[in-house]
Design an enzyme around this catalytic site. Structure first.
Site, PDB file in Angstrom:
ATOM      1  N   CYS A 119       0.873  -1.172   0.147  1.00 13.08           N
ATOM      2  CA  CYS A 119      -0.019  -0.113  -0.038  1.00 13.08           C
ATOM      3  C   CYS A 119       0.795   1.305   0.053  1.00 13.08           C
ATOM      4  O   CYS A 119       0.387   2.323  -0.393  1.00 13.08           O
ATOM      5  CB  CYS A 119      -0.915   0.116   0.928  1.00 13.08           C
ATOM      6  SG  CYS A 119      -2.111  -1.351   1.172  1.00 13.08           S
ATOM      7  N   HIS A 177      -9.149   3.622  -1.976  1.00 12.71           N
ATOM      8  CA  HIS A 177      -7.706   3.390  -1.964  1.00 12.71           C
ATOM      9  C   HIS A 177      -7.011   2.488  -2.989  1.00 12.71           C
ATOM     10  O   HIS A 177      -6.834   1.291  -2.947  1.00 12.71           O
ATOM     11  CB  HIS A 177      -7.386   2.538  -0.453  1.00 12.71           C
ATOM     12  CG  HIS A 177      -6.145   2.072  -0.210  1.00 12.71           C
ATOM     13  ND1 HIS A 177      -4.905   2.559  -0.828  1.00 12.71           N
ATOM     14  CD2 HIS A 177      -5.786   1.058   0.568  1.00 12.71           C
ATOM     15  CE1 HIS A 177      -3.815   1.872  -0.162  1.00 12.71           C
ATOM     16  NE2 HIS A 177      -4.399   1.039   0.546  1.00 12.71           N
ATOM     17  N   CYS A 237      -0.183   2.478   6.681  1.00  9.84           N
ATOM     18  CA  CYS A 237       0.030   0.984   7.156  1.00  9.84           C
ATOM     19  C   CYS A 237       0.387   0.236   5.728  1.00  9.84           C
ATOM     20  O   CYS A 237      -0.030   0.673   4.756  1.00  9.84           O
ATOM     21  CB  CYS A 237      -0.971   0.654   7.923  1.00  9.84           C
ATOM     22  SG  CYS A 237      -2.401   0.568   7.049  1.00  9.84           S
TER      23      CYS A 237
END
Length: 403
Positions: free
Chosen positions: A91, A359, A389
């Site tokens: 991510c 996202h 994260c």
């Protein structure tokens, strides 16, 4: 050491990551090339203007495989002498691309880079790469692997966050995102996506649900309760790792978790000489970057230790930061960050985040850096910190400072 400056930051709107999403017929390489062309046009770049394109992308299979960065350069109007590097830090891939580029500039390995990332989650499904971290028993047994949603619920359990707190944060994210769009706060960065005839396909984030109320979210079923409590029974795995927990409080669902979307983002980074040569004014300097490994089972706590690390490494304190962008992968991630640093919620994700707008995995890190810079300028503030994260237990952070 040479300073690394941000000269430009832009992104596409985020489309729903499913067949009825506006970007579903746009390929990953086409969307990436669109952003590269935008950076070229917005900044008057010609020839071998940048040393490299560093492009983050998580699910690197099918159309997102084969060094997508180089493919995007070749499809774009950039000079073919510019190579292309695809990277994957889950991510944080988009942020890591920016951080790598900044540190290359600081180290004298080229005057400028375009960095960012893309993820077409509606075209290339998350997890379709069959990664060892999730499927190889020799690794999953060692790490007490659980899916990210279970990890988010472990955070809620461990640190005492309720379903009501998570839902309230998600509703506030929706409200802030709607307000930001209504006030055109993203106008400086948004690059509309056009079709081959020049007609607009998408010019605003389409995942948002601005009318969402806490009462609406209260009706949603917890998304990870069944996989935790029944087959395959991930709660038992979690409690083997953390025997002090007697149960897992499943608070997350589609409304207080990040949305599955398509999108891309790019940041133009260079030294002072690059800006002078191209008649560009730097908007901010990248003051510091950091990354860290964390517990792979609870997995998503990385923003806390990586923020501690980047502040210590920089000789700074949390009070030196004017605004924060903490990726809203799940509500508990942001709640834990604010709890750990006693940060005022009015300084965190002030224009909403991934719970409202989605996202796109490989792009989000670059998106939030650009969003942070735009808002620092709008408010005439100085310093911002962005952090995410990361799957398998990592964290990444960037501190930017306006100039």
């Amino acid at each position: 050491m040479t300073e690394a400056y941000i000269y430009d930051a832009c992104r596409t709107p985020r489309g729903k990551g499913r067949p009825d999403g506006s970007l579903h017929e746009v390929t990953s390489v086409a969307l990436s090339a669109r952003l590269l062309n935008a950076v070229k046009e917005r900044n008057g770049l010609e020839g071998h203007a940048v040393e490299d394109v560093i492009w983050g992308n998580v699910t690197q299979v099918m159309e997102q495989g084969g060094c997508l960065a180089r493919s995007a350069v070749l499809l774009s109007d950039l000079n073919e002498s510019i190579p292309g590097l695809s990277i994957n830090r889950f991510c944080a891939s988009g942020m890591e691309a920016v951080n790598l580029a900044a540190n290359q500039v600081k180290g004298g390995a080229g005057q400028a880079y375009i960095a960012g990332g893309v993820e077409m989650m509606g075209r290339v499904a998350m997890g379709s790469d069959g990664a060892a971290i999730a499927v190889d028993p020799s690794l999953t047994f060692k790490t007490y692997f659980v899916p990210q949603g279970i990890s988010a619920d472990i955070i809620a359990t461990e640190y005492g966050f309720s379903r009501e707190q998570a839902d309230a944060l998600a509703v506030e994210s929706q409200r802030r995102a709607a307000e930001a769009w209504a006030e055109n706060r993203f106008a400086k960065s948004i690059v509309p996506v056009l079709d081959q005839n020049g007609l607009t396909i998408l010019d605003r984030d389409e995942y948002m649900r601005p009318g969402t109320k806490v009462e609406d979210l209260a009706k949603l079923k917890a998304s990870f309760k069944d996989m935790g409590e029944m087959m395959p029974g991930f709660d038992k795995v979690a409690m083997l790792k953390y025997p002090h927990l007697t149960s897992i409080n499943h608070i997350h669902h589609a409304g207080n978790s990040s949305g599955i979307v398509d999108g891309a983002a790019a940041v133009l980074i260079g030294n002072k000489e690059f800006g002078e040569a191209h008649g560009l004014k730097p908007r901010a300097r990248i003051r510091a970057t950091a990354k860290i490994g964390t517990d792979p089972t609870i997995m998503l706590t990385g923003p806390v230790p990586v923020t501690e690390k980047i502040l210590k490494d920089s000789g700074m304190s949390i009070s030196d930061i004017d605004l924060f962008e903490v990726n809203e992968a799940f509500a508990s991630v942001v709640l834990r960050f604010m709890q750990a640093f006693d940060v005022d919620a009015s300084k965190v994700n002030v224009n909403g985040g991934a719970m409202a707008m989605g996202h796109p995995l490989g792009a989000t890190g670059a998106i939030i850096i650009g969003t942070l810079l735009d808002e620092l300028e709008r408010r005439d503030l100085s310093t911002g910190l962005a952090t995410l994260c990361i799957a398998s237990g990592m964290g990444a952070a960037t501190i930017i400072e306006r100039v």
